[in-house]
Design a protein around this motif. Sequence first.
Motif, PDB file in Angstrom:
ATOM      1  N   CYS A   1      -3.292 -25.851  45.507  1.00  0.00           N
ATOM      2  CA  CYS A   1      -2.261 -24.838  45.737  1.00  0.00           C
ATOM      3  C   CYS A   1      -2.037 -24.612  47.230  1.00  0.00           C
ATOM      4  N   VAL A   2      -0.986 -23.876  47.535  1.00  0.00           N
ATOM      5  CA  VAL A   2      -0.671 -23.492  48.910  1.00  0.00           C
ATOM      6  C   VAL A   2      -1.148 -22.053  49.104  1.00  0.00           C
ATOM      7  N   ALA A   3      -1.861 -21.803  50.192  1.00  0.00           N
ATOM      8  CA  ALA A   3      -2.390 -20.469  50.439  1.00  0.00           C
ATOM      9  C   ALA A   3      -1.278 -19.426  50.456  1.00  0.00           C
ATOM     10  N   ASN A   4      -1.577 -18.253  49.908  1.00  0.00           N
ATOM     11  CA  ASN A   4      -0.567 -17.215  49.757  1.00  0.00           C
ATOM     12  C   ASN A   4      -1.252 -15.858  49.706  1.00  0.00           C
ATOM     13  N   ALA A   5      -0.655 -14.855  50.343  1.00  0.00           N
ATOM     14  CA  ALA A   5      -1.266 -13.527  50.410  1.00  0.00           C
ATOM     15  C   ALA A   5      -0.658 -12.520  49.444  1.00  0.00           C
ATOM     16  N   TRP A   6       0.403 -12.901  48.704  1.00  0.00           N
ATOM     17  CA  TRP A   6       1.195 -11.910  47.985  1.00  0.00           C
ATOM     18  C   TRP A   6       1.182 -12.115  46.476  1.00  0.00           C
ATOM     19  N   PRO A   7       1.148 -11.028  45.702  1.00  0.00           N
ATOM     20  CA  PRO A   7       1.180 -11.173  44.238  1.00  0.00           C
ATOM     21  C   PRO A   7       2.539 -11.576  43.674  1.00  0.00           C
ATOM     22  N   TYR A   8       3.637 -11.299  44.407  1.00  0.00           N
ATOM     23  CA  TYR A   8       4.977 -11.634  43.938  1.00  0.00           C
ATOM     24  C   TYR A   8       5.704 -12.439  45.010  1.00  0.00           C
ATOM     25  N   ASP A   9       6.690 -13.223  44.578  1.00  0.00           N
ATOM     26  CA  ASP A   9       7.532 -13.887  45.568  1.00  0.00           C
ATOM     27  C   ASP A   9       8.726 -12.985  45.888  1.00  0.00           C
ATOM     28  N   ARG A  10       9.603 -13.429  46.769  1.00  0.00           N
ATOM     29  CA  ARG A  10      10.711 -12.585  47.219  1.00  0.00           C
ATOM     30  C   ARG A  10      11.731 -12.308  46.118  1.00  0.00           C
ATOM     31  N   ASP A  11      11.721 -13.124  45.048  1.00  0.00           N
ATOM     32  CA  ASP A  11      12.637 -12.902  43.937  1.00  0.00           C
ATOM     33  C   ASP A  11      12.040 -12.016  42.852  1.00  0.00           C
ATOM     34  N   GLY A  12      10.803 -11.551  43.073  1.00  0.00           N
ATOM     35  CA  GLY A  12      10.173 -10.668  42.103  1.00  0.00           C
ATOM     36  C   GLY A  12       9.398 -11.366  41.017  1.00  0.00           C
ATOM     37  N   ASN A  13       9.139 -12.657  41.177  1.00  0.00           N
ATOM     38  CA  ASN A  13       8.353 -13.395  40.190  1.00  0.00           C
ATOM     39  C   ASN A  13       6.867 -13.254  40.499  1.00  0.00           C
ATOM     40  N   TYR A  14       6.079 -12.913  39.480  1.00  0.00           N
ATOM     41  CA  TYR A  14       4.644 -12.775  39.675  1.00  0.00           C
ATOM     42  C   TYR A  14       4.025 -14.154  39.867  1.00  0.00           C
ATOM     43  N   LEU A  15       3.265 -14.315  40.944  1.00  0.00           N
ATOM     44  CA  LEU A  15       2.643 -15.599  41.271  1.00  0.00           C
ATOM     45  C   LEU A  15       1.281 -15.661  40.603  1.00  0.00           C
TER      46      LEU A  15
END
Length: 285
Positions: A265-279
């Motif tokens: 995976c690609v490192a990420n700090a957020w539970p949602y993306d900018r479109d509101g999709n739960y990651l």
Amino acid sequence: MSRARARRRRGSARLVLAGLASGAVLLAAGAAVAHWRHTRPPVTDDQAADVADALDAAGRTDAPDAPSGSPSGRTAGPSGSPSVKASPSPSPSTVAVPATGPGTFVTAEADGSTVGTGSRVRRYKVLVEEGIDIRPSAAAAEISDVLADRRGWTRDGINSFRLVSSGSYDFVVKIATPGTVDEICGAYGLLTRGEVNCAVGTDVVVNLKRWVLGSPQFDGPIGDYRALIINHEVGHRLGHGHETCPGPGLPAPAMMQQIKGLKGCVANAWPYDRDGNYLSGPSVP
């Protein structure tokens, strides 16, 4: 009765009374210890795994096998990952990291404002150890920015967050020197060894070294690293468990133990993306 015999009887009686008194003290002490063990906030199994993982990633080979706390010595996004707003805290180059501090804290003032529109208001405090070069107001502002971000937990439409300085609360973020972190976490049997953070009960105890310098595994913006600390630990307090990578090239979930490896995976700090999709990713037992 002879005087000698009377003295012997009095001496024996004093010994019996002393023994009874000592026994009462021991029983009381045992009861107090049992009460403390029963009433102190729990340390969960996933928290136990986290500190050992973080210490290993930091190059420490003496990590404990059993209870630890939930560390946030975690990886954060690469240079291409989205970042939080510019940090209001001093830059790492200007903040000293003393080995230990007084163990007393200053509570950030709160204006009563709430971020998010969800009906479940989570009240939280921000505390900074006295004597370190971070203003409580600056730390609270940065944490509030993370919680208010459209990619954060308020995006679920359920939860909102209110910084408070008194009264009841759902969780506390404490920023402390490495030595103080060791003392707080060590009271629960956790061995942070001056390197990582821990989470015990309602407290997220952030190691000043990690807040200022980031993770040894992180080469991106310090704001992303701090966002991952907050989002991961707050996620636990909202009832989210650990998740793992959903597939190669996809964003790592905020609830993934990214310090253990990204698994493609690609490192990420957020539970949602900018479109509101739960990651999200598959749950980790």
